[in-house]
Enzyme design. Structure first.
Site, PDB file in Angstrom:
ATOM      1  N   LYS A 187     -28.949 120.052 -38.658  1.00  0.00           N
ATOM      2  CA  LYS A 187     -27.862 119.089 -38.436  1.00  0.00           C
ATOM      3  C   LYS A 187     -28.358 117.621 -38.413  1.00  0.00           C
ATOM      4  O   LYS A 187     -28.662 117.089 -39.468  1.00  0.00           O
ATOM      5  CB  LYS A 187     -27.059 119.504 -37.207  1.00  0.00           C
ATOM      6  CG  LYS A 187     -26.453 120.912 -37.458  1.00  0.00           C
ATOM      7  CD  LYS A 187     -25.412 121.400 -36.502  1.00  0.00           C
ATOM      8  CE  LYS A 187     -24.792 122.674 -37.073  1.00  0.00           C
ATOM      9  NZ  LYS A 187     -24.912 123.869 -36.257  1.00  0.00           N
ATOM     10  N   ASP A 218     -33.462 126.759 -29.678  1.00  0.00           N
ATOM     11  CA  ASP A 218     -32.721 126.448 -30.895  1.00  0.00           C
ATOM     12  C   ASP A 218     -31.982 125.141 -30.635  1.00  0.00           C
ATOM     13  O   ASP A 218     -30.920 125.121 -30.019  1.00  0.00           O
ATOM     14  CB  ASP A 218     -31.754 127.588 -31.237  1.00  0.00           C
ATOM     15  CG  ASP A 218     -30.969 127.293 -32.510  1.00  0.00           C
ATOM     16  OD1 ASP A 218     -31.130 126.180 -33.071  1.00  0.00           O
ATOM     17  OD2 ASP A 218     -30.194 128.170 -32.943  1.00  0.00           O
ATOM     18  N   TYR A 267     -25.277 131.089 -30.930  1.00  0.00           N
ATOM     19  CA  TYR A 267     -25.315 131.285 -32.382  1.00  0.00           C
ATOM     20  C   TYR A 267     -26.598 130.691 -32.936  1.00  0.00           C
ATOM     21  O   TYR A 267     -26.980 129.576 -32.564  1.00  0.00           O
ATOM     22  CB  TYR A 267     -24.107 130.591 -33.031  1.00  0.00           C
ATOM     23  CG  TYR A 267     -24.072 130.687 -34.547  1.00  0.00           C
ATOM     24  CD1 TYR A 267     -23.836 131.902 -35.186  1.00  0.00           C
ATOM     25  CD2 TYR A 267     -24.259 129.548 -35.339  1.00  0.00           C
ATOM     26  CE1 TYR A 267     -23.786 131.984 -36.569  1.00  0.00           C
ATOM     27  CE2 TYR A 267     -24.209 129.627 -36.729  1.00  0.00           C
ATOM     28  CZ  TYR A 267     -23.972 130.847 -37.349  1.00  0.00           C
ATOM     29  OH  TYR A 267     -23.920 130.926 -38.715  1.00  0.00           O
TER      30      TYR A 267
HETATM   31  C1  LIG Z   1     -25.334 125.303 -36.810  1.00  0.00           C
HETATM   32  C2  LIG Z   1     -26.312 126.096 -36.055  1.00  0.00           C
HETATM   33  C3  LIG Z   1     -27.237 126.943 -36.668  1.00  0.00           C
HETATM   34  C4  LIG Z   1     -27.179 127.276 -38.134  1.00  0.00           C
HETATM   35  O1  LIG Z   1     -27.400 126.173 -38.932  1.00  0.00           O
HETATM   36  P1  LIG Z   1     -26.883 126.209 -40.464  1.00  0.00           P
HETATM   37  O2  LIG Z   1     -27.421 124.943 -41.029  1.00  0.00           O
HETATM   38  O3  LIG Z   1     -25.408 126.278 -40.395  1.00  0.00           O
HETATM   39  O4  LIG Z   1     -27.486 127.414 -41.091  1.00  0.00           O
HETATM   40  C5  LIG Z   1     -28.222 127.526 -35.892  1.00  0.00           C
HETATM   41  N1  LIG Z   1     -28.283 127.299 -34.572  1.00  0.00           N
HETATM   42  C6  LIG Z   1     -27.399 126.516 -33.947  1.00  0.00           C
HETATM   43  C7  LIG Z   1     -27.544 126.277 -32.481  1.00  0.00           C
HETATM   44  C8  LIG Z   1     -26.376 125.894 -34.658  1.00  0.00           C
HETATM   45  O5  LIG Z   1     -25.471 125.153 -34.015  1.00  0.00           O
END
Ligand SMILES: *Cc1c(COP(=O)(O)O)cnc(C)c1O
Length: 421
Positions: free
Chosen positions: A267, A239, A144
């Site tokens: 995060k 990511d 994701y």
């Molecule tokens: C949470 C997440 C996102 C998206 O971040 P948001 O702040 O919710 O838009 C993208 N990549 C990864 C791996 C994530 O866990």
């Protein structure tokens, strides 16, 4: 467990927001319960509106590596508020945070602050396309990267076909430039590169997949991605929105010793405030406006209060050489308890872990989605009724924080061991 007040608030919220929530997984649909409305959180604990107390392993879906409302972070944010909440002009704090990030992740030579992980990955991909002059991207099924149009795709019927939208409202055209490979399956990546070779701008991957439950990269998989992207002149984007500052100060790239061209963060880097970051080699980032031709902007990007929370959080992490060891040991205790039940398979990287209700080892997307989500829902209720708040979905991670005490860990293990399936 009393839930009347949460239920009442949920009824009202449902009239105001789709499903009563501002992000789908919060609705508890996957576990068939009413979501708890949270009143406050401190350290390892969260408290709901009915007065229930829980040891929290969601930790705001990852940011809470220090636990909730750590005094130093709260004090710094309060102090910063006295100077105003937003200016829409540069501040010194943006450079302070950027320097700290670069110290931890040296290959982020230059970076941009944004306000979410979604924005970070979306912008990194635009930069990769601008830099390479190519349109196609490769992502992995089950990884994701936020909810931007081109990333909400599922793999087509045949692997070599283009991806199909995985959400209503995404025009086919948006997903046509996204190719979907399988995590931990080198052959699936090779085939795409053989077919689309000089059209592929980048490969984006969660170096530890944590959005299909936690799935670790097979030995050599990340190195393989490094090599094949280099061979075809495509960029490799890690990511690290979850893994950044979670697995180590240098994130997954340090943990596994593989250096991508670009990295996205979110995060933890915002310490609980909305912050995303994307960055990489200087020559790539120099393509971004106003220096270069790739446009990207944000009214609240680099927000001073958010920067303050990020700076203080990273400062606490960087000044505490023992923290990654401590959270790793705590998570290892919980893993041991899970394994003793013989009900689950556990995947863990440091303080990031998942227990899968699966008979087979979970090593990829298919083995993950074959887990027994009904059993997970039952386990979830057992945990909740016994004061432990874990993710309301089999496919989300469990996060251990530095605020979890030995006593919390012991209680958690006892509750796990009392679960008989
Ligand atoms: C949470 C997440 C996102 C998206 O971040 P948001 O702040 O919710 O838009 C993208 N990549 C990864 C791996 C994530 O866990």
């Amino acid at each position: 467990m009393k839930t009347e007040i949460s239920e009442k608030y949920f009824e009202e919220a449902k009239t105001l927001m789709p499903g009563g929530v501002n992000s789908p997984v919060r609705a508890f649909n996957a576990v068939g319960r009413t979501p708890l409305f949270i009143k406050k959180a401190k350290g390892s604990k969260i408290y709901d509106e009915d007065g229930n107390e829980f040891i929290d392993y969601v930790c705001s879906w990852g940011p809470g590596i220090l636990g909730h409302a750590r005094d130093e972070v709260i004090e710094a944010v309060k102090e910063a508020c006295n100077y105003g909440l937003s200016y829409g002009a540069p501040t010194k704090k943006e450079s302070v945070l950027a320097k700290m990030i670069r110290e931890c992740i040296p290959h982020m030579e230059m970076m941009r602050m944004v306000s979410s992980g979604t924005e970070a990955t979306m912008s990194a991909i635009r930069a990769a396309r601008g830099f390479t002059g190519r349109d196609m991207i490769i992502k992995f099924a089950g990884c994701y990267h936020g909810h931007s149009d081109g990333l909400l795709v599922k793999s087509g019927s045949g692997l070599l076909s283009n991806a199909a939208p995985d959400s209503a409202g995404v025009p086919k055209g948006y997903s046509e430039t996204t190719l979907v490979a399988f995590y931990n399956d080198e052959e699936s990546v090779k085939k795409l590169f053989e077919k689309y070779s000089d059209k592929i701008a980048c490969v984006i991957v969660e170096p530890v997949a944590a959005n299909m439950g936690v799935v670790l990269p097979k030995k050599g998989f990340l190195n393989f991605l490094r090599d094949i992207t280099k061979k075809y002149g495509a960029l490799l984007i890690f990511d690290e929105v979850i893994t950044g500052f979670r697995l180590s100060l240098g994130g997954a790239s340090q943990y596994f010793g593989v250096t991508p061209d670009m990295t996205t963060l979110g995060k933890i880097v915002g310490g609980g405030m909305p912050v995303g970051v994307y960055g990489g080699r200087k020559e790539i980032m120099e393509c971004i406006s106003p220096l270069g031709k790739v446009y990207q902007a944000g009214t609240l990007s680099g927000n001073p209060i958010a920067m303050t929370a990020g700076i203080k959080t990273l400062e606490l992490l960087m000044n505490d050489s023992g923290i990654y060891d401590r959270i790793d040991k705590k998570a290892a205790e919980i893993e041991k308890a899970f394994l003793k039940t013989r009900l689950v398979k556990v995947n863990r990287a440091g303080s990031l872990m998942s227990a899968f209700f699966s008979e087979k080892d979970v090593t990829d997307y298919n083995s993950s989605i074959n887990s027994d989500t009904k059993k997970y829902a039952d386990y979830f209720s057992h945990m909740l009724e016994n004061g432990i708040y874990v993710a309301p979905s089999q496919f989300e991670a469990m996060f251990v924080s530095d605020a979890h005490t030995d006593e919390d860990i012991k209680k958690t293990c006892d509750v796990i061991l009392s679960y008989k399936g």
